[in-house]
Scaffold this motif. Sequence first.
Motif, PDB file in Angstrom:
ATOM      1  N   GLN A 143     -26.085 108.207  35.426  1.00 30.64           N
ATOM      2  CA  GLN A 143     -24.548 108.104  35.690  1.00 30.64           C
ATOM      3  C   GLN A 143     -23.922 108.880  34.680  1.00 30.64           C
ATOM      4  O   GLN A 143     -22.840 109.459  35.199  1.00 30.64           O
ATOM      5  CB  GLN A 143     -24.364 106.437  34.842  1.00 30.64           C
ATOM      6  CG  GLN A 143     -22.966 106.022  35.068  1.00 30.64           C
ATOM      7  CD  GLN A 143     -22.355 106.202  36.441  1.00 30.64           C
ATOM      8  OE1 GLN A 143     -22.912 106.108  37.549  1.00 30.64           O
ATOM      9  NE2 GLN A 143     -20.973 106.605  36.522  1.00 30.64           N
ATOM     10  N   GLY A 144     -24.367 109.333  33.487  1.00 31.79           N
ATOM     11  CA  GLY A 144     -23.962 110.319  32.803  1.00 31.79           C
ATOM     12  C   GLY A 144     -23.791 111.901  33.251  1.00 31.79           C
ATOM     13  O   GLY A 144     -22.811 112.691  33.134  1.00 31.79           O
ATOM     14  N   SER A 176     -18.355 116.541  26.878  1.00 29.77           N
ATOM     15  CA  SER A 176     -17.238 116.726  27.500  1.00 29.77           C
ATOM     16  C   SER A 176     -16.602 118.087  27.820  1.00 29.77           C
ATOM     17  O   SER A 176     -17.224 118.955  28.038  1.00 29.77           O
ATOM     18  CB  SER A 176     -16.002 115.693  26.925  1.00 29.77           C
ATOM     19  OG  SER A 176     -14.841 115.343  27.699  1.00 29.77           O
ATOM     20  N   SER A 181     -23.764 114.915  42.107  1.00 23.44           N
ATOM     21  CA  SER A 181     -23.740 113.430  42.126  1.00 23.44           C
ATOM     22  C   SER A 181     -24.810 112.757  42.997  1.00 23.44           C
ATOM     23  O   SER A 181     -25.164 111.878  42.631  1.00 23.44           O
ATOM     24  CB  SER A 181     -22.258 113.456  42.779  1.00 23.44           C
ATOM     25  OG  SER A 181     -22.061 111.872  42.726  1.00 23.44           O
ATOM     26  N   LYS A 217     -23.408 112.142  36.469  1.00 21.21           N
ATOM     27  CA  LYS A 217     -22.312 112.080  37.459  1.00 21.21           C
ATOM     28  C   LYS A 217     -21.034 112.391  36.794  1.00 21.21           C
ATOM     29  O   LYS A 217     -20.099 112.878  37.267  1.00 21.21           O
ATOM     30  CB  LYS A 217     -22.389 110.745  37.979  1.00 21.21           C
ATOM     31  CG  LYS A 217     -23.381 110.599  39.143  1.00 21.21           C
ATOM     32  CD  LYS A 217     -23.408 109.351  39.751  1.00 21.21           C
ATOM     33  CE  LYS A 217     -22.462 109.421  41.042  1.00 21.21           C
ATOM     34  NZ  LYS A 217     -22.371 108.364  42.051  1.00 21.21           N
ATOM     35  N   VAL A 218     -20.799 111.527  35.595  1.00 20.42           N
ATOM     36  CA  VAL A 218     -19.563 111.672  35.064  1.00 20.42           C
ATOM     37  C   VAL A 218     -19.375 112.971  34.257  1.00 20.42           C
ATOM     38  O   VAL A 218     -18.256 113.454  34.528  1.00 20.42           O
ATOM     39  CB  VAL A 218     -19.534 110.802  33.740  1.00 20.42           C
ATOM     40  CG1 VAL A 218     -18.313 110.774  32.992  1.00 20.42           C
ATOM     41  CG2 VAL A 218     -19.448 109.293  34.400  1.00 20.42           C
ATOM     42  N   GLY A 237     -18.201 106.820  24.902  1.00 21.29           N
ATOM     43  CA  GLY A 237     -18.097 107.116  25.861  1.00 21.29           C
ATOM     44  C   GLY A 237     -18.248 108.902  26.302  1.00 21.29           C
ATOM     45  O   GLY A 237     -18.578 109.464  25.337  1.00 21.29           O
ATOM     46  N   PRO A 238     -18.292 109.044  27.515  1.00 26.21           N
ATOM     47  CA  PRO A 238     -18.480 110.469  27.853  1.00 26.21           C
ATOM     48  C   PRO A 238     -17.574 111.152  27.437  1.00 26.21           C
ATOM     49  O   PRO A 238     -17.689 112.509  27.440  1.00 26.21           O
ATOM     50  CB  PRO A 238     -18.217 110.299  29.446  1.00 26.21           C
ATOM     51  CG  PRO A 238     -17.463 109.035  29.833  1.00 26.21           C
ATOM     52  CD  PRO A 238     -17.878 108.066  28.762  1.00 26.21           C
ATOM     53  N   GLU A 239     -16.387 110.834  26.813  1.00 23.85           N
ATOM     54  CA  GLU A 239     -15.314 111.966  26.520  1.00 23.85           C
ATOM     55  C   GLU A 239     -15.587 112.477  25.013  1.00 23.85           C
ATOM     56  O   GLU A 239     -14.708 113.344  24.419  1.00 23.85           O
ATOM     57  CB  GLU A 239     -13.939 111.178  26.301  1.00 23.85           C
ATOM     58  CG  GLU A 239     -13.698 109.972  25.522  1.00 23.85           C
ATOM     59  CD  GLU A 239     -14.316 108.612  25.939  1.00 23.85           C
ATOM     60  OE1 GLU A 239     -14.395 107.928  25.155  1.00 23.85           O
ATOM     61  OE2 GLU A 239     -14.737 108.679  26.881  1.00 23.85           O
ATOM     62  N   ALA A 246     -18.535 115.336  37.297  1.00 23.97           N
ATOM     63  CA  ALA A 246     -17.081 115.064  37.770  1.00 23.97           C
ATOM     64  C   ALA A 246     -16.010 115.654  36.898  1.00 23.97           C
ATOM     65  O   ALA A 246     -14.842 116.193  37.385  1.00 23.97           O
ATOM     66  CB  ALA A 246     -17.051 113.540  37.958  1.00 23.97           C
ATOM     67  N   GLU A 247     -16.306 115.949  35.577  1.00 24.70           N
ATOM     68  CA  GLU A 247     -15.445 116.526  34.768  1.00 24.70           C
ATOM     69  C   GLU A 247     -14.907 117.810  35.264  1.00 24.70           C
ATOM     70  O   GLU A 247     -13.999 118.322  34.987  1.00 24.70           O
ATOM     71  CB  GLU A 247     -15.907 116.496  33.483  1.00 24.70           C
ATOM     72  CG  GLU A 247     -15.792 115.107  32.612  1.00 24.70           C
ATOM     73  CD  GLU A 247     -16.167 115.222  31.128  1.00 24.70           C
ATOM     74  OE1 GLU A 247     -16.247 116.239  30.416  1.00 24.70           O
ATOM     75  OE2 GLU A 247     -16.212 114.076  30.511  1.00 24.70           O
TER      76      GLU A 247
END
Length: 470
Positions: free
Chosen positions: A107-108, A453, A70, A110-111, A435-437, A114-115
């Motif tokens: 940003q992607g 994801s 991150s 980080k996301v 989105g990221p999912e 974080a998953e």
Amino acid sequence: MKTLQNLIGGTWEGSRGDAFHPVVNPATEEVVASCPSGSPEDVRLAVDAAVRAQPAWAALPVAERVGRLSRWADTIAAHAGELAEIECREMGKPVALGRAFIGGAAQGLKVAAAEALDYAFEETIPGPDGSSTTIVRNPLGATAVIVPWNFPVPMILGALGPLLASGNTVVLKPSERSPMSAVRLMELTDLPPGVVNLVLGDARAGAPLTADERIGLVHFTGSVEAGRKVGAQTGARLRRSILELGGKDPAIVDAGVDPKATAAAVAFGAFANSGQICTSMERVYVHRDVAEEFIEALVEAAATYTLGDGHDAGTVLGPLVDRRQRDLVVRHVTDAVERGATIRAGGFVPEGKGFFYPATVLTDLDDSMLVMTEETFGPIAPVIVVSSFEEALERAGASRFGLAATVYTADPAHMAAARRLPAGVVWVNQWQGGGPERLYEPAGDSGMGATGSRAAYDAATRPTSIHTAP
């Protein structure tokens, strides 16, 4: 002119190979760097470093790995403008476009990292007799990431998050056509030495990397031809590969849509980054009820994609990456015209330096032309008029590629029917939505291996079941 170096075990080192090639600014044709062509010894040392670093990296708590990633993402975001400038110099992308994609990719990262905080790396399932089964998902070890030249920084960041957050280490090989941004990206990291290693070169680096027995997974994005070789190598040694390969993505424009607004959206999908996007719209099927107005609006939109050096604020369309790529685009357009297609906009090689090609609209095509069957990777919008939505679906799906597809329709039944398209991603009324999912796996010759994801974490780990009797 800078001579680029490898990053191995946290140290910048010159290549052990004796071959180098120039990195050329495609807008000016000036040489901007000298890149190693690679060698097996470079690869061996990079994999050695990744293997050594992996146990300590995997031993860190997940939250600490996520935190490190991150912080790196924040650093990348703060340098997005600088990285975009480098991408512009090495492959021509307009700086404003590059900055937007790099910021989104940071940003992607980080996301995606974080998953890992919610991913089930360990799960215990009780049995009816008092026994239990614990499923542990362990990292694969050292892995390889090989990315193409069209979106060097975003492609790297998109692959690294789940691999690193899962406890793997990485040997990264960027394209030899756009290595400078990868070098700067690695200069910005403070991850432990050996966690990410950078090895530069062409197939002289790529082939020994994908063949190394110690590499547990190869994440490859590139051409179908190269992807087949990677898949053959990894399959022969019983290792995993994720392959995202070529595309010939269709766009369907249904009756009942706003033809002008849809034409503007299709223009962006076909011309952005000079059409050098894996999911660019490379085949357009438009319903006859809106065809005339749509084509007229698409031609008008093409005229707004001004050519120029991507460092200039007024540039919308930068050059193609090199002369070889422009020659391929010219060949596709020439083939279409010789077989009866009509050029409605563009369709010529501009005078002067740089590998430029204008936003081009073609009509009067058939599905057998090169521009409709082979990946063009240029700012070309080939338009075919169809008599029904069903015909558009059938023709859009009749391709050996299956990366993505886009459908513009106001009909709920047609929205539902869009899921029949054989593609990894289907966008309805918004290109590049989601989105990221998002989970996907390319179809046909566009690749193999589900990712995105939780699927990316499944690919980055190996499950072991431990059964304990009462």
